[in-house]
Design a protein around this motif. Structure first.
Motif, mmCIF file in Angstrom:
data_model
loop_
_atom_site.group_PDB
_atom_site.id
_atom_site.type_symbol
_atom_site.label_atom_id
_atom_site.label_comp_id
_atom_site.label_asym_id
_atom_site.label_seq_id
_atom_site.Cartn_x
_atom_site.Cartn_y
_atom_site.Cartn_z
ATOM 1 N N GLU A 283 46.350 29.590 49.453
ATOM 2 C CA GLU A 283 44.826 29.506 48.895
ATOM 3 C C GLU A 283 44.245 29.328 50.277
ATOM 4 O O GLU A 283 43.293 28.709 49.741
ATOM 5 C CB GLU A 283 44.953 29.090 47.819
ATOM 6 C CG GLU A 283 44.998 29.568 46.441
ATOM 7 C CD GLU A 283 45.031 28.944 45.236
ATOM 8 O OE1 GLU A 283 44.382 27.874 45.482
ATOM 9 O OE2 GLU A 283 45.264 29.218 44.024
ATOM 10 N N ASP A 284 44.902 29.058 51.302
ATOM 11 C CA ASP A 284 44.471 27.867 52.695
ATOM 12 C C ASP A 284 44.220 29.281 53.660
ATOM 13 O O ASP A 284 43.695 29.138 54.596
ATOM 14 C CB ASP A 284 45.473 27.101 53.554
ATOM 15 C CG ASP A 284 45.727 26.348 51.648
ATOM 16 O OD1 ASP A 284 44.643 25.978 51.668
ATOM 17 O OD2 ASP A 284 47.128 25.428 52.460
ATOM 18 N N LYS A 361 45.764 39.791 45.402
ATOM 19 C CA LYS A 361 45.910 38.878 47.064
ATOM 20 C C LYS A 361 44.324 38.450 48.008
ATOM 21 O O LYS A 361 44.124 37.539 48.928
ATOM 22 C CB LYS A 361 47.558 39.422 48.057
ATOM 23 C CG LYS A 361 48.445 39.010 46.912
ATOM 24 C CD LYS A 361 49.569 39.491 47.734
ATOM 25 C CE LYS A 361 50.843 39.913 46.653
ATOM 26 N NZ LYS A 361 51.956 39.872 47.281
ATOM 27 N N ASP A 363 39.979 38.292 49.557
ATOM 28 C CA ASP A 363 39.669 37.203 49.085
ATOM 29 C C ASP A 363 38.572 38.579 49.416
ATOM 30 O O ASP A 363 37.152 38.459 47.993
ATOM 31 C CB ASP A 363 39.287 35.987 49.629
ATOM 32 C CG ASP A 363 40.397 35.526 49.830
ATOM 33 O OD1 ASP A 363 41.041 34.632 48.687
ATOM 34 O OD2 ASP A 363 41.552 35.188 50.539
ATOM 35 N N LYS A 434 33.116 30.255 48.330
ATOM 36 C CA LYS A 434 33.867 30.698 47.483
ATOM 37 C C LYS A 434 33.149 31.505 46.152
ATOM 38 O O LYS A 434 33.168 31.858 45.228
ATOM 39 C CB LYS A 434 34.928 30.206 46.694
ATOM 40 C CG LYS A 434 35.650 30.775 46.564
ATOM 41 C CD LYS A 434 37.077 29.552 45.567
ATOM 42 C CE LYS A 434 38.094 29.076 44.691
ATOM 43 N NZ LYS A 434 38.902 28.726 44.264
#
Length: 475
Positions: A283-284, A361, A363, A434
């Motif tokens: 998630e980085d 996967k 974003d 986010k």
């Protein structure tokens, strides 16, 4: 019922987009038989299908626009055309609205025209060009006019010469050559004719021709008018014209399609297919994804330039370009060269993949096309709860921002075509927030879930086929 789908430059040779739409339509209607009348660019594509054909697809009739290269021909024949036949041919070439398609079909399919290449090497063709040169193109080199018009009309003439399979309903999935074939099918078999326009074919060809190096400036209008003429043939002949969103309908009416013929049936997606997607383990890293074929109309170069700016601002970002790279090998190589020239490090060209294995996967999703219909890529992305940045083409704005009476909220951003700085700024905004990504992803999911159901898309066409073609075929 036996339905003949007429496709140009898509199914079964190309993945995604219109091809996926056709495959879904056939697969979801096992009660009908289907024939695919496939118009391809090059004979080398013959039999090279990208799809496993459904059992109810009983025939693929393949036509290739380069077939004339293999015809034997003699120069200098005289066809003794009547004045009416000559005028009809001139009307086709010059884009006149006076063209009589039925008479043109009868002429080109007659015994007089057993060899298309031979006609275009005849004294009659020479006389036609001589007439055009005197009337309109007196300052253009005669030989250039001769070969330009020949290359323009030869594929069409060849296509018209082919036999049409018999069916209960004919359904062209674009205008252009496919539209003319649909008009021909109605003329020959006197059966109902449908047209579905995903993007506006004539507008797309106009954009390509304006940018094309292979068309001399003084011939651009000739080519552009020609493609509008081809499109008008099926606007006039079709019993029903289906489009995917309101703006497309407005353009069709502007181009001469009778408004009363047009109905809107949006594309649809099966939401449940995207309910259990695998997320990213790391998630980085921020991942941007593009579900797209690597061809010029998708403007991958603008996408690359945008990511070049993003990579300079954010160190933990990657761009996954997910789609086939072999459709236009030269363009793919140019894209790779651009990546290298700009010194971009974190672009991954995946090639053809199962989108569902990747999209969970991501974003953010991205589309930088210069022309679209109602992209399945956006529907799939929104069904996956991903925010989108897309160019303002086709139905992208309606999908992402909503239409009248749509209160689901913004599902991403709409940018100007080819404006890589604007595109990059929107992506950076999403990268840095986010919560915004999650909110827009949720908005898009709710919009697709309620307004773009796969079942509604299939039901719309099932009812349409039955209304024009009668009862369903029974095995």
């Amino acid at each position: 019922m036996k339905i003949c789908l007429i496709a140009e430059g898509s199914y079964p040779y190309v993945n995604g987009g219109v091809s996926s739409w056709i495959h879904s339509l056939v697969t979801e209607m096992p009660e009908h038989e289907f024939i695919i009348y496939a118009i391809g660019a090059e004979t080398k594509q013959k039999g090279k299908y990208r799809y496993t054909l459904p059992a109810n697809l009983i025939e693929v009739k393949e036509i290739f626009l380069d077939e004339y290269l293999y015809e034997e021909k003699n120069w200098g024949r005289r066809y003794k055309l009547t004045d009416k036949e000559k005028n009809n041919l001139v009307a086709l070439i010059t884009g006149s609205k006076d063209i009589n398609w039925s008479e043109l079909f009868d002429l080109l399919r007659s015994k007089k025209f057993e060899n298309v290449g031979e006609f275009l090497s005849s004294k009659d063709y020479f006389d036609l060009i001589e007439f055009l040169a005197g009337e309109t193109y007196s300052r253009v080199p005669f030989t250039e006019l001769f070969w330009t018009v020949r290359s323009m009309i030869l594929p069409l003439f060849l296509t018209i010469r082919h036999d049409m399979p018999e069916a209960d309903v004919y359904h062209a999935v674009s205008t252009g050559y496919a539209g003319v074939v649909g008009t021909l099918a109605k003329h020959v078999h006197q059966k109902p004719l449908l047209l579905t326009e995903h993007g506006i074919y004539s507008r797309e060809r106009e954009e390509e021709i304006i940018k094309a190096d292979w068309v001399k400036g003084y011939f651009k209008d000739l080519w552009i008018n020609y493609f509008y003429t081809l499109s008008n043939s099926i606007y006039e002949a079709a019993d029903q014209v289906i489009t995917l969103f309101d703006r497309n309908k407005e353009i069709e009416v502007e181009l001469g399609c009778p408004e009363e013929k047009i109905v809107i049936i949006p594309n649809g997606v099966e939401i449940s297919s995207y309910s259990d997607l695998q997320g990213a383990e790391d998630e980085d890293v921020l991942r941007i994804g593009a579900i797209v074929r690597l061809v010029p109309i998708k403007d991958i170069k603008t996408m690359i330039q945008s990511f070049g700016l993003i990579e300079k601002e954010i160190s933990n970002v990657e761009l996954f370009i997910m789609g086939p790279t072999d459709e236009d090998d030269m363009y793919y190589r140019e894209c790779l060269q651009m990546v290298n020239t700009l010194g971009i490090k974190r672009i991954i060209f995946t090639g053809m993949v199962d989108v569902k294995e990747y999209v969970g996967k991501m974003d953010i999703l991205l589309l930088t096309s210069i022309s679209e219909g109602q992209p399945l890529a956006i529907l799939e992305g929104l069904a996956s709860k991903k925010p989108f940045v897309a160019t303002n083409v086709g139905g992208c704005k309606e999908l992402i921002l909503g239409s009248k009476g749509d209160n689901y909220g913004q599902a991403g951003f709409i940018a100007s075509v080819m404006n890589y700085e604007e595109i990059a700024s929107y992506i950076l905004q999403l990268c840095n927030d986010k919560k915004l990504r999650e909110t827009m992803g949720s908005n898009g999911f709710n919009r697709v879930k309620n307004n773009y159901k796969r079942s509604s898309f299939i039901t719309g066409y099932r009812e349409l086929y039955l209304s024009v073609g009668g009862v369903a075929w029974q095995a």
